[in-house]
Each structure stands twice: as structure tokens, then as C-alpha cells.
Design a protein around this motif. Structure first.
Motif, PDB file in Angstrom:
ATOM      1  N   ALA A   9      -4.141  -4.397 -22.438  1.00  0.00           N
ATOM      2  CA  ALA A   9      -3.578  -4.222 -23.778  1.00  0.00           C
ATOM      3  C   ALA A   9      -3.111  -5.554 -24.346  1.00  0.00           C
ATOM      4  CB  ALA A   9      -2.433  -3.215 -23.748  1.00  0.00           C
ATOM      5  N   GLU A  10      -2.483  -6.360 -23.499  1.00  0.00           N
ATOM      6  CA  GLU A  10      -2.086  -7.706 -23.899  1.00  0.00           C
ATOM      7  C   GLU A  10      -3.006  -8.668 -23.157  1.00  0.00           C
ATOM      8  OE1 GLU A  10       2.093  -8.563 -23.478  1.00  0.00           O
ATOM      9  OE2 GLU A  10       2.533  -6.419 -23.544  1.00  0.00           O
ATOM     10  N   GLU A  11      -4.039  -9.145 -23.815  1.00  0.00           N
ATOM     11  CA  GLU A  11      -5.042  -9.962 -23.129  1.00  0.00           C
ATOM     12  C   GLU A  11      -4.471 -11.250 -22.549  1.00  0.00           C
ATOM     13  OE1 GLU A  11      -8.872 -10.488 -24.714  1.00  0.00           O
ATOM     14  OE2 GLU A  11      -8.946  -8.497 -25.592  1.00  0.00           O
ATOM     15  N   ALA A  12      -3.431 -11.778 -23.148  1.00  0.00           N
ATOM     16  CA  ALA A  12      -2.840 -13.009 -22.631  1.00  0.00           C
ATOM     17  C   ALA A  12      -2.089 -12.763 -21.316  1.00  0.00           C
ATOM     18  CB  ALA A  12      -1.881 -13.612 -23.662  1.00  0.00           C
ATOM     19  N   ARG A  13      -1.558 -11.545 -21.134  1.00  0.00           N
ATOM     20  CA  ARG A  13      -0.788 -11.214 -19.933  1.00  0.00           C
ATOM     21  C   ARG A  13      -1.181  -9.818 -19.425  1.00  0.00           C
ATOM     22  NH1 ARG A  13       3.868 -14.148 -18.885  1.00  0.00           N
ATOM     23  NH2 ARG A  13       4.781 -12.284 -17.981  1.00  0.00           N
ATOM     24  N   PRO A  14      -2.375  -9.656 -18.845  1.00  0.00           N
ATOM     25  CA  PRO A  14      -2.760  -8.339 -18.333  1.00  0.00           C
ATOM     26  C   PRO A  14      -1.861  -7.913 -17.172  1.00  0.00           C
ATOM     27  CG  PRO A  14      -4.417  -9.981 -17.768  1.00  0.00           C
ATOM     28  CD  PRO A  14      -3.404 -10.663 -18.626  1.00  0.00           C
ATOM     29  N   LYS A  15      -1.593  -6.618 -17.079  1.00  0.00           N
ATOM     30  CA  LYS A  15      -0.745  -6.067 -16.017  1.00  0.00           C
ATOM     31  C   LYS A  15      -1.635  -5.433 -14.954  1.00  0.00           C
ATOM     32  CE  LYS A  15       2.911  -4.820 -19.253  1.00  0.00           C
ATOM     33  NZ  LYS A  15       3.598  -3.678 -19.873  1.00  0.00           N
ATOM     34  N   LEU A  16      -1.205  -5.545 -13.693  1.00  0.00           N
ATOM     35  CA  LEU A  16      -1.926  -4.948 -12.573  1.00  0.00           C
ATOM     36  C   LEU A  16      -1.047  -3.905 -11.895  1.00  0.00           C
ATOM     37  CD1 LEU A  16      -3.528  -8.097 -10.905  1.00  0.00           C
ATOM     38  CD2 LEU A  16      -4.605  -6.497 -12.481  1.00  0.00           C
ATOM     39  N   ARG A  17      -1.709  -2.869 -11.353  1.00  0.00           N
ATOM     40  CA  ARG A  17      -0.991  -1.820 -10.640  1.00  0.00           C
ATOM     41  C   ARG A  17      -1.878  -1.247  -9.547  1.00  0.00           C
ATOM     42  NH1 ARG A  17       1.763   3.481 -13.425  1.00  0.00           N
ATOM     43  NH2 ARG A  17       2.927   4.105 -11.581  1.00  0.00           N
ATOM     44  N   HIS A  18      -1.340  -1.125  -8.327  1.00  0.00           N
ATOM     45  CA  HIS A  18      -2.085  -0.511  -7.221  1.00  0.00           C
ATOM     46  C   HIS A  18      -1.836   0.996  -7.225  1.00  0.00           C
ATOM     47  CE1 HIS A  18      -2.588   0.953  -3.053  1.00  0.00           C
ATOM     48  NE2 HIS A  18      -3.688   0.235  -3.149  1.00  0.00           N
ATOM     49  N   VAL A  19      -2.899   1.786  -7.007  1.00  0.00           N
ATOM     50  CA  VAL A  19      -2.800   3.238  -6.929  1.00  0.00           C
ATOM     51  C   VAL A  19      -3.558   3.692  -5.679  1.00  0.00           C
ATOM     52  CG1 VAL A  19      -3.342   5.441  -8.045  1.00  0.00           C
ATOM     53  CG2 VAL A  19      -2.712   3.459  -9.444  1.00  0.00           C
ATOM     54  N   CYS A  20      -2.896   4.470  -4.831  1.00  0.00           N
ATOM     55  CA  CYS A  20      -3.563   5.020  -3.648  1.00  0.00           C
ATOM     56  C   CYS A  20      -4.525   6.126  -4.071  1.00  0.00           C
ATOM     57  CB  CYS A  20      -2.536   5.597  -2.682  1.00  0.00           C
ATOM     58  SG  CYS A  20      -1.488   4.352  -1.943  1.00  0.00           S
ATOM     59  N   LEU A  21      -5.569   6.323  -3.272  1.00  0.00           N
ATOM     60  CA  LEU A  21      -6.488   7.432  -3.522  1.00  0.00           C
ATOM     61  C   LEU A  21      -5.821   8.727  -3.084  1.00  0.00           C
ATOM     62  CD1 LEU A  21      -9.868   5.895  -2.339  1.00  0.00           C
ATOM     63  CD2 LEU A  21      -9.050   6.185  -4.663  1.00  0.00           C
ATOM     64  N   PRO A  22      -6.306   9.878  -3.566  1.00  0.00           N
ATOM     65  CA  PRO A  22      -5.712  11.141  -3.116  1.00  0.00           C
ATOM     66  C   PRO A  22      -5.955  11.333  -1.623  1.00  0.00           C
ATOM     67  CG  PRO A  22      -7.679  11.541  -4.427  1.00  0.00           C
ATOM     68  CD  PRO A  22      -7.392  10.075  -4.510  1.00  0.00           C
ATOM     69  N   VAL A  23      -5.135  12.150  -1.011  1.00  0.00           N
ATOM     70  CA  VAL A  23      -5.281  12.428   0.418  1.00  0.00           C
ATOM     71  C   VAL A  23      -6.509  13.311   0.608  1.00  0.00           C
ATOM     72  CG1 VAL A  23      -4.226  13.518   2.430  1.00  0.00           C
ATOM     73  CG2 VAL A  23      -2.809  12.261   0.795  1.00  0.00           C
ATOM     74  N   TYR A  24      -7.405  12.869   1.441  1.00  0.00           N
ATOM     75  CA  TYR A  24      -8.608  13.627   1.731  1.00  0.00           C
ATOM     76  C   TYR A  24      -8.994  13.371   3.171  1.00  0.00           C
ATOM     77  CZ  TYR A  24     -11.102   9.221   1.236  1.00  0.00           C
ATOM     78  OH  TYR A  24     -11.523   7.947   1.408  1.00  0.00           O
ATOM     79  N   TYR A  25      -9.926  14.141   3.674  1.00  0.00           N
ATOM     80  CA  TYR A  25     -10.381  14.037   5.051  1.00  0.00           C
ATOM     81  C   TYR A  25     -11.000  12.667   5.306  1.00  0.00           C
ATOM     82  CZ  TYR A  25     -13.469  14.817   9.015  1.00  0.00           C
ATOM     83  OH  TYR A  25     -14.133  14.708  10.204  1.00  0.00           O
ATOM     84  N   ASP A  26     -10.700  12.075   6.437  1.00  0.00           N
ATOM     85  CA  ASP A  26     -11.272  10.790   6.811  1.00  0.00           C
ATOM     86  C   ASP A  26     -12.621  11.020   7.481  1.00  0.00           C
ATOM     87  OD1 ASP A  26     -11.938   8.309   7.750  1.00  0.00           O
ATOM     88  OD2 ASP A  26     -10.187   8.083   9.044  1.00  0.00           O
ATOM     89  N   PRO A  27     -13.735  10.652   6.832  1.00  0.00           N
ATOM     90  CA  PRO A  27     -15.053  10.937   7.401  1.00  0.00           C
ATOM     91  C   PRO A  27     -15.351  10.158   8.673  1.00  0.00           C
ATOM     92  CG  PRO A  27     -15.275   9.584   5.448  1.00  0.00           C
ATOM     93  CD  PRO A  27     -13.820   9.961   5.556  1.00  0.00           C
ATOM     94  N   SER A  28     -14.523   9.170   9.022  1.00  0.00           N
ATOM     95  CA  SER A  28     -14.773   8.462  10.263  1.00  0.00           C
ATOM     96  C   SER A  28     -14.290   9.272  11.468  1.00  0.00           C
ATOM     97  CB  SER A  28     -14.099   7.088  10.247  1.00  0.00           C
ATOM     98  OG  SER A  28     -12.695   7.240  10.178  1.00  0.00           O
ATOM     99  N   TYR A  29     -13.509  10.349  11.190  1.00  0.00           N
ATOM    100  CA  TYR A  29     -13.082  11.239  12.262  1.00  0.00           C
ATOM    101  C   TYR A  29     -14.210  12.226  12.545  1.00  0.00           C
ATOM    102  CZ  TYR A  29     -10.722  14.980  14.712  1.00  0.00           C
ATOM    103  OH  TYR A  29     -10.389  15.924  15.632  1.00  0.00           O
TER     104      TYR A  29
END
Length: 194
Positions: free
Chosen positions: A25-45
Motif C-alpha cells: 500500500a505504501e510503496e516506499a515502506r512495504p510491510k511484511l507479515r509471517h502467517v503460518c499455514l493451517p494445521v493439516y496432516y503431514d504427508p511425510s508421516y
């Protein structure tokens, strides 16, 4: 993976670590935010010495102000956790979709949109004769975020690969096209308006 969301947000996705929202929204000072993914089954299990299922997650823009996450999760009808080698559960799975509306000012939460069980998919009109294996490579449609394309194949048969298009909200099979690696037939694809 990078996903533009409308004119304001840009998302960088790592299926292991979540996503980073960039508010431009403010190109001179863009904001960053981390968001976790929803909890779901881990396919590596996995259980019973079965290998994990590969390529089980996808994400795409869901209109001008949201992102959609898709996860394919194996399950067992016998009550075991993860994949099972029992005859009924060997290829059992569910497909779940979630939507996130990006914002920088408020807490964000993933909203579960739909859950589709493999038995529902296999019973859909038009699915007759298609492989009853695990789905892979979910791709959210550019035209309609309720529509997801998947690759489906019979185990150990590389010649029997299909691309299917499913409306997750209406739980309807929209299209099925046999996959080919032949470049002369590469025009066979699932339709999308650009």
C-alpha cells in the motif's frame, strides 16, 4: 512460490514454513507479515512401510482479496493415523481447502472452505474408468477459486495419468483429460480463461 493478491498484496509461500505477506500500500515502506499455514496432516508421516505421498499441497489467489490453500491428506478407514496398507485404505484421502484474507492490522485466520473425501470424488458422474489413486499437484483455478485441478494416476502405471478439474464447493467433476508427454498432443489441456 509467489502469489499476487489483488493490487495490494504479494505472498511468498513455503509449504514448510508458511507464507510471508507483503503489503505494498505504501510503496516506499512495504510491510511484511509471517502467517503460518493451517494445521493439516503431514504427508511425510506414513505407516506400514508405505512411502509418503508427494506433491500434496497447492496455493493460489482466490479473487482480488484472498488466497486459497489446498491439501491432500491420506487417511485410514481402520482408525490408524496416516497412510495404511489395508485394502480399503491404501489410496484413501481427503482434499481440504482453506481461505485467508490478507490484512496487516488485524489477526488473520484461515477459514476452512471445503472437505472432499475420495469416496465422494470416485462416486461423481464422469469419474467412471478414471484411476482410484491419490491425487497430486493441486492447482487453484485462475478463473474460479472453488475449482482445483489435480493429477491422478494408477499406482506404478505412468501411461495412465489424468488431469481432472473439480469444483470443491459444489463437489462436481468438471473435466478429465488424459495426460500425455507427447509434445504433438500437448494442446490437450484443461481449459482456463486468461
Amino acid at each position: 512460490m509467489t502469489i499476487p493478491v489483488g493490487d495490494r498484496f504479494l505472498c511468498w509461500v513455503s509449504f514448510d514454513k508458511g507464507l510471508v505477506l507483503c503489503d505494498r500500500a505504501e510503496e516506499a515502506r512495504p510491510k511484511l507479515r509471517h502467517v503460518c499455514l493451517p494445521v493439516y496432516y503431514d504427508p511425510s508421516y506414513y505407516t506400514n512401510d508405505l512411502p509418503p505421498i508427494s506433491d500434496t499441497k497447492g496455493m493460489g489467489a482466490a479473487g482480488p482479496g484472498a488466497v486459497r490453500f489446498v491439501a491432500i491428506e491420506p487417511h485410514c478407514y481402520c482408525g490408524c493415523l496416516g497412510r495404511s496398507s489395508c485394502a480399503r485404505s491404501r489410496f484413501a484421502f481427503t482434499v481440504t481447502t482453506w481461505t485467508l484474507t490478507p490484512t496487516m492490522d488485524e489477526p488473520v485466520a484461515w477459514m476452512k472452505d471445503s472437505v472432499l473425501d475420495c469416496e465422494e470424488l470416485w462416486a461423481m458422474p464422469g469419474y467412471e474408468g478414471l484411476p482410484r489413486g491419490h491425487l497430486q499437484s493441486p492447482i487453484v483455478s485462475l478463473d474460479n477459486p472453488d475449482v482445483v485441478c489435480f493429477k491422478v494416476t494408477r499406482a506404478h502405471k505412468d501411461q495412465d495419468i489424468w488431469m481432472i478439474q473439480v469444483d470443491m464447493r459444489r463437489k462436481a467433476l468438471l473435466a478429465a483429460v488424459q495426460w500425455t508427454s507427447n509434445t504433438w498432443r500437448s494442446h490437450l489441456h484443461l481449459p482456463a480463461k486468461l
